[in-house]
Scaffold this motif. Sequence first.
Motif, PDB file in Angstrom:
ATOM      1  N   THR A 142      -1.299   7.168   1.867  1.00 53.91           N
ATOM      2  CA  THR A 142      -0.675   6.889   0.592  1.00 53.91           C
ATOM      3  C   THR A 142       0.784   7.304   0.682  1.00 53.91           C
ATOM      4  N   ALA A 143       1.550   6.959  -0.331  1.00 55.04           N
ATOM      5  CA  ALA A 143       2.977   7.293  -0.346  1.00 55.04           C
ATOM      6  C   ALA A 143       3.331   7.849  -1.717  1.00 55.04           C
ATOM      7  N   SER A 144       4.496   8.444  -1.798  1.00 50.05           N
ATOM      8  CA  SER A 144       4.915   9.054  -3.060  1.00 50.05           C
ATOM      9  C   SER A 144       5.409   8.019  -4.063  1.00 50.05           C
ATOM     10  N   SER A 145       5.698   6.813  -3.597  1.00 47.32           N
ATOM     11  CA  SER A 145       6.214   5.788  -4.502  1.00 47.32           C
ATOM     12  C   SER A 145       5.647   4.424  -4.167  1.00 47.32           C
ATOM     13  N   VAL A 146       5.532   3.593  -5.195  1.00 44.80           N
ATOM     14  CA  VAL A 146       5.083   2.219  -5.003  1.00 44.80           C
ATOM     15  C   VAL A 146       6.093   1.451  -4.154  1.00 44.80           C
ATOM     16  N   GLU A 147       7.369   1.790  -4.291  1.00 41.49           N
ATOM     17  CA  GLU A 147       8.428   1.102  -3.539  1.00 41.49           C
ATOM     18  C   GLU A 147       8.228   1.246  -2.036  1.00 41.49           C
ATOM     19  N   ASP A 148       7.864   2.456  -1.589  1.00 41.91           N
ATOM     20  CA  ASP A 148       7.626   2.670  -0.163  1.00 41.91           C
ATOM     21  C   ASP A 148       6.417   1.865   0.311  1.00 41.91           C
ATOM     22  N   LEU A 149       5.378   1.831  -0.513  1.00 39.86           N
ATOM     23  CA  LEU A 149       4.186   1.065  -0.156  1.00 39.86           C
ATOM     24  C   LEU A 149       4.488  -0.423  -0.090  1.00 39.86           C
ATOM     25  N   GLN A 150       5.291  -0.900  -1.033  1.00 36.54           N
ATOM     26  CA  GLN A 150       5.677  -2.313  -1.010  1.00 36.54           C
ATOM     27  C   GLN A 150       6.530  -2.645   0.212  1.00 36.54           C
ATOM     28  N   LYS A 151       7.363  -1.721   0.610  1.00 37.50           N
ATOM     29  CA  LYS A 151       8.202  -1.944   1.790  1.00 37.50           C
ATOM     30  C   LYS A 151       7.330  -2.182   3.019  1.00 37.50           C
ATOM     31  N   LEU A 152       6.288  -1.377   3.153  1.00 40.73           N
ATOM     32  CA  LEU A 152       5.376  -1.537   4.291  1.00 40.73           C
ATOM     33  C   LEU A 152       4.558  -2.818   4.153  1.00 40.73           C
TER      34      LEU A 152
END
Length: 211
Positions: A142-152
Amino acid sequence: MTRTQKTVFILAAVIAVILGLTINKVLSGRGQGDPTALIDAGIILLPQSRNLPDVKMTDQDGQPVAMDGLKGKWSLLFFGYTFCPDICPTTLAQLRQIKSELPPEAVDKLQIVLVSVDPNRDTPKQLKQYLGYFDPQFKGLTASSVEDLQKLANAVSIPFIPADTSKPNYTVDHSGNLAVIGPDGTQRGFIRAPLNNQKLVAQLPEMLKRK
């Protein structure tokens, strides 16, 4: 047919055979596996590998993980979440079954990774408990932000639609496809949903033989 015409015909046939063998060898990845069988199993390999973005993640044990930490094994990345009502439990149950039917040497080269698209609810503790219902060896990120997850997710062409977390019992729209990550840490391809257990059990060992 004249002698010249026969010679031209024979040369054309020989060239066609050589060209066909060459194309088949390229498509097979240096002669490994049958490309049509891989595609029939839903395994789509990219003509050129893709680098993953340098996104900082957290695993199911609460430990920080960089995406290059996936190196060393083949990884199947599934973008889902623990509160998913249908696609996620079905897919994880299928992956558990597929893994159980693979030969030991293939299992040793493979890891299953659930990348949460719901960081609001999917804490490391929640991920670990959820994955334990399927296979304790499955990894969760998991990540601390949705933005990081979307980037991946966007980098591996498996995007999702962030949820409106203000709504009770919200759901997240996401794909059932899997991203295939090679042991060098680059994306090598996809596995299309819905998964075909029988065909994947037959073809995943062939994919795992690649470098």
